[in-house]
Design a protein around this motif. Structure first.
Motif, PDB file in Angstrom:
ATOM      1  N   ILE A  59       0.846  -1.190   0.000  1.00  0.00           N
ATOM      2  CA  ILE A  59       0.000   0.000   0.000  1.00  0.00           C
ATOM      3  C   ILE A  59       0.883   1.242   0.000  1.00  0.00           C
ATOM      4  CG2 ILE A  59      -0.196   0.135   2.531  1.00  0.00           C
ATOM      5  CD1 ILE A  59      -3.183   0.896   2.068  1.00  0.00           C
ATOM      6  N   LEU A  60       0.431   2.275  -0.722  1.00  0.00           N
ATOM      7  CA  LEU A  60       1.117   3.562  -0.794  1.00  0.00           C
ATOM      8  C   LEU A  60       0.150   4.648  -0.345  1.00  0.00           C
ATOM      9  CD1 LEU A  60       2.649   3.186  -4.391  1.00  0.00           C
ATOM     10  CD2 LEU A  60       3.812   2.700  -2.227  1.00  0.00           C
ATOM     11  N   LEU A  61       0.625   5.599   0.463  1.00  0.00           N
ATOM     12  CA  LEU A  61      -0.201   6.700   0.952  1.00  0.00           C
ATOM     13  C   LEU A  61       0.412   8.019   0.483  1.00  0.00           C
ATOM     14  CD1 LEU A  61      -0.265   4.227   3.153  1.00  0.00           C
ATOM     15  CD2 LEU A  61      -1.626   5.846   4.456  1.00  0.00           C
ATOM     16  N   PHE A  62      -0.401   8.867  -0.145  1.00  0.00           N
ATOM     17  CA  PHE A  62       0.094  10.061  -0.819  1.00  0.00           C
ATOM     18  C   PHE A  62      -0.412  11.339  -0.147  1.00  0.00           C
ATOM     19  CE2 PHE A  62       0.120   6.669  -3.917  1.00  0.00           C
ATOM     20  CZ  PHE A  62       1.322   6.845  -4.583  1.00  0.00           C
ATOM     21  N   PRO A  63       0.403  12.413  -0.178  1.00  0.00           N
ATOM     22  CA  PRO A  63      -0.007  13.681   0.441  1.00  0.00           C
ATOM     23  C   PRO A  63      -0.991  14.484  -0.401  1.00  0.00           C
ATOM     24  CG  PRO A  63       2.186  13.900  -0.497  1.00  0.00           C
ATOM     25  CD  PRO A  63       1.807  12.449  -0.633  1.00  0.00           C
ATOM     26  N   LYS A  64      -1.072  14.173  -1.712  1.00  0.00           N
ATOM     27  CA  LYS A  64      -2.005  14.863  -2.602  1.00  0.00           C
ATOM     28  C   LYS A  64      -2.866  13.821  -3.309  1.00  0.00           C
ATOM     29  CE  LYS A  64       1.596  18.292  -3.629  1.00  0.00           C
ATOM     30  NZ  LYS A  64       2.452  18.855  -4.710  1.00  0.00           N
TER      31      LYS A  64
ATOM     32  N   ALA B 273      -7.656   5.044 -15.299  1.00  0.00           N
ATOM     33  CA  ALA B 273      -7.202   3.653 -15.257  1.00  0.00           C
ATOM     34  C   ALA B 273      -5.800   3.484 -15.830  1.00  0.00           C
ATOM     35  CB  ALA B 273      -8.185   2.761 -16.012  1.00  0.00           C
ATOM     36  N   ALA B 274      -5.394   4.393 -16.726  1.00  0.00           N
ATOM     37  CA  ALA B 274      -4.061   4.313 -17.323  1.00  0.00           C
ATOM     38  C   ALA B 274      -2.993   4.962 -16.449  1.00  0.00           C
ATOM     39  CB  ALA B 274      -4.065   4.968 -18.701  1.00  0.00           C
ATOM     40  N   HIS B 275      -3.403   5.590 -15.359  1.00  0.00           N
ATOM     41  CA  HIS B 275      -2.457   6.278 -14.469  1.00  0.00           C
ATOM     42  C   HIS B 275      -1.882   5.257 -13.492  1.00  0.00           C
ATOM     43  CE1 HIS B 275      -0.550   9.481 -12.316  1.00  0.00           C
ATOM     44  NE2 HIS B 275      -1.250   9.289 -11.216  1.00  0.00           N
ATOM     45  N   ILE B 276      -0.701   4.723 -13.812  1.00  0.00           N
ATOM     46  CA  ILE B 276      -0.144   3.644 -12.993  1.00  0.00           C
ATOM     47  C   ILE B 276       1.105   4.060 -12.221  1.00  0.00           C
ATOM     48  CG2 ILE B 276      -1.148   1.783 -14.362  1.00  0.00           C
ATOM     49  CD1 ILE B 276       1.533   1.478 -15.778  1.00  0.00           C
ATOM     50  N   TYR B 277       1.624   5.274 -12.461  1.00  0.00           N
ATOM     51  CA  TYR B 277       2.717   5.812 -11.649  1.00  0.00           C
ATOM     52  C   TYR B 277       2.439   7.277 -11.364  1.00  0.00           C
ATOM     53  CZ  TYR B 277       5.350   1.584 -12.616  1.00  0.00           C
ATOM     54  OH  TYR B 277       5.736   0.269 -12.697  1.00  0.00           O
ATOM     55  N   GLU B 278       2.715   7.695 -10.144  1.00  0.00           N
ATOM     56  CA  GLU B 278       2.508   9.087  -9.774  1.00  0.00           C
ATOM     57  C   GLU B 278       3.785   9.884 -10.025  1.00  0.00           C
ATOM     58  OE1 GLU B 278       0.269  12.339  -7.926  1.00  0.00           O
ATOM     59  OE2 GLU B 278       0.273  10.898  -9.572  1.00  0.00           O
ATOM     60  N   ALA B 279       3.628  11.175 -10.334  1.00  0.00           N
ATOM     61  CA  ALA B 279       4.774  12.046 -10.584  1.00  0.00           C
ATOM     62  C   ALA B 279       5.562  12.262  -9.297  1.00  0.00           C
ATOM     63  CB  ALA B 279       4.298  13.378 -11.155  1.00  0.00           C
ATOM     64  N   SER B 280       6.826  12.682  -9.464  1.00  0.00           N
ATOM     65  CA  SER B 280       7.719  12.802  -8.309  1.00  0.00           C
ATOM     66  C   SER B 280       7.355  13.956  -7.382  1.00  0.00           C
ATOM     67  CB  SER B 280       9.166  12.960  -8.781  1.00  0.00           C
ATOM     68  OG  SER B 280       9.340  14.172  -9.504  1.00  0.00           O
ATOM     69  N   GLY B 281       6.454  14.836  -7.811  1.00  0.00           N
ATOM     70  CA  GLY B 281       5.993  15.899  -6.926  1.00  0.00           C
ATOM     71  C   GLY B 281       4.995  15.422  -5.890  1.00  0.00           C
ATOM     72  N   ASN B 282       4.630  14.145  -5.957  1.00  0.00           N
ATOM     73  CA  ASN B 282       3.656  13.584  -5.010  1.00  0.00           C
ATOM     74  C   ASN B 282       4.090  12.176  -4.611  1.00  0.00           C
ATOM     75  OD1 ASN B 282       1.279  13.457  -3.458  1.00  0.00           O
ATOM     76  ND2 ASN B 282       0.073  12.631  -5.155  1.00  0.00           N
ATOM     77  N   LEU B 283       5.321  12.064  -4.130  1.00  0.00           N
ATOM     78  CA  LEU B 283       5.821  10.762  -3.700  1.00  0.00           C
ATOM     79  C   LEU B 283       5.128  10.328  -2.408  1.00  0.00           C
ATOM     80  CD1 LEU B 283       9.659  11.126  -4.387  1.00  0.00           C
ATOM     81  CD2 LEU B 283       7.973   9.875  -5.744  1.00  0.00           C
ATOM     82  N   PRO B 284       5.030   9.026  -2.164  1.00  0.00           N
ATOM     83  CA  PRO B 284       4.328   8.548  -0.964  1.00  0.00           C
ATOM     84  C   PRO B 284       4.975   9.049   0.330  1.00  0.00           C
ATOM     85  CG  PRO B 284       4.708   6.744  -2.508  1.00  0.00           C
ATOM     86  CD  PRO B 284       5.499   7.907  -3.010  1.00  0.00           C
TER      87      PRO B 284
END
Length: 464
Positions: free
Chosen positions: A71-76, A82-93
């Protein structure tokens, strides 16, 4: 198969006993289907002479709690696509957990409750717990990920190898040195078109080879190894200013600018004074080029890279990368990294690490070494990362890759690179493990602090 996920997040104040509870339903991304449905370069096939293939059972299967086991928990909040499988580095867990108990000193990581977590008749029930000292920060979104991705996300001071799961190590020692060199000089891989671009400098020219290599399609006479690559085009672009500096060791590197151009750079490391950098910019459309020389005032750079293809074994060391029109090169004293605007060299910034880097490669030390690579928009170095807003993150600095000459080339969850050391040459394929298997945005963000424990119950079920 349709999946449904429900999450209950509870924060309990250790002093007052007050409980804050949030219940949300998720959307499922394409991450798991991509892994199960894609097979670039036949990575999941095991044939004679194709050794070192990942064992699915126990690593990726059963899907729960392996391919989906962290599990990953994000600040934003996360983009609900559905195609969004990686978050940008401005919102790391800010927090994460895997499918086991956290026995490390990593305070961003919680633990799975292995008594309450269990397989259900039609799914899986995950229960994760965070002590008051673990997982603190603002939480606006939650995502299920792989078990490996939940160990350290993109890397921490405790560990960073879990970000890359090796799924195949292909021996290319039988190719012969000439063919190995072409692969080791790769600057770009176009996965959708089954193309690799190999770029080097020789005989007063930049040599660019456009190569077909089986990735998603295979010809009637091709095999699933690198012995059947085909050179489609071979261009020599003469230069007047640009060359690889150095006598015995040649200093230089070619990179994909991801802006319609390839870039070449050459410098010799300097511990004092100004840095001298030769450069060339080549159009992918028509191979036209511009070139020149920079004098970077008071910049003290490491060499961008080194190559020696005349030695017994092909050698390439890569110490730079490009992102958003900027060249990133480590400082000579290992205490920072320079950010150089390739369109305006008056725009040069030294990004301070806040520590002295060990400046070791991402891979095993040898005749080929990779020191920097770009994954998504995150620059990953040996013991540091640089986010898109140039925030520096200190990480452990383990040798997490096999022998690597090239940067890692990415297609969705898959990363591929070529490299070798003293006669042992390979193509490696990795799975980038901190993917978003589900997306669960909270209707209102919550704050976990050192006064609270946190328990997350996440039930994932199959529906007809």
């Amino acid at each position: 198969m349709k999946l449904k996920g429900t999450m209950v997040l509870k924060l309990t104040d250790e002093t007052t006993g007050e409980v804050e509870s949030v219940t949300e339903e998720n959307m499922v991304t394409e991450a798991v289907n991509d892994i199960l449905g894609m097979n670039p370069m036949g990575v999941f096939y095991s044939e004679e002479n194709l050794a070192d293939v990942l064992s699915w059972n126990g690593t990726l299967l059963p899907i729960c709690p392996n391919m989906v086991g962290g599990i990953l928990l994000f600040p934003k909040t996360l983009e609900e696509d559905a195609a969004h499988i990686y978050e940008a580095s401005g919102n790391l867990p800010v927090a994460y957990a895997s499918n086991n108990v956290n026995t490390t000193a990593n305070t961003a990581r919680g633990s799975m409750n292995q008594t309450e977590s269990k397989a259900l008749e039609n799914g899986y029930k995950f229960v994760w717990e965070f002590t008051p000292s673990q997982g603190n920060g603002t939480i606006a979104a939650v995502a299920l990920t792989s078990a490996q991705g939940g160990q350290n996300a993109y890397g921490s001071l405790v560990g960073d190898a879990s970000t890359f799961l090796k799924i195949k190590k292909l021996d290319i020692g039988d190719l012969g040195k000439a063919k190995q060199e072409v692969l080791f000089e790769a600057a770009e891989v176009d996965f959708e078109k089954d193309l690799l671009y190999s770029i080097t400098f020789a005989d007063s020219s930049v040599r660019i080879r456009k190569i077909r290599i089986p990735i998603f399609t295979i010809g009637l006479n091709e095999k699933l190894d690198d012995s059947t690559y085909t050179v489609l085009e071979d261009h020599a672009v003469p230069t007047e200013t640009f060359l690889f500096l150095g006598s015995y060791t040649k200093y230089g590197e070619f990179l994909d600018g991801k802006d319609g151009y390839w870039y070449g750079f050459s410098n010799e490391g300097n511990s004092s004074g100004n840095a001298r950098m030769l450069w060339v910019k080549i159009s992918k459309a028509d191979y036209s080029m511009t070139e020149g020389e920079w004098t970077l005032s008071n910049a003290k750079l490491m060499a961008v890279g080194e190559r020696d293809m005349e030695n017994t074994y092909p050698e390439r060391n890569c110490r730079c990368c490009m992102r958003g029109g900027y060249l990133y090169v480590p400082a000579y004293n290992k205490k920072g990294i320079y950010k150089i605007n390739v369109a305006n060299t008056a725009d040069v910034t030294l990004i301070d690490f806040g520590f002295t880097s060990k400046m070791k490669p991402l891979c095993e030390s040898g005749t080929c070494e990779l020191y920097l690579t770009l994954v998504g928009d995150l620059i990953i170095g040996g013991d540091f990362q640089v986010t898109a807003d140039d925030t520096v993150i200190h990480t452990q600095g383990s040798a997490r890759l096999g022998s690597a000459a090239t940067p890692l080339f990415q297609h969705k969850q898959f990363l591929v690179g070529w490299g070798g050391s003293y006669g042992n040459e390979y193509r490696h394929m990795y799975l980038l493990t901190p993917y978003l298997a589900t997306i669960n945005n909270l209707s209102s963000a919550v704050v976990k602090d050192a006064n609270k424990t946190m328990k997350i119950t996440y039930t994932l079920t199959e529906e007809a």
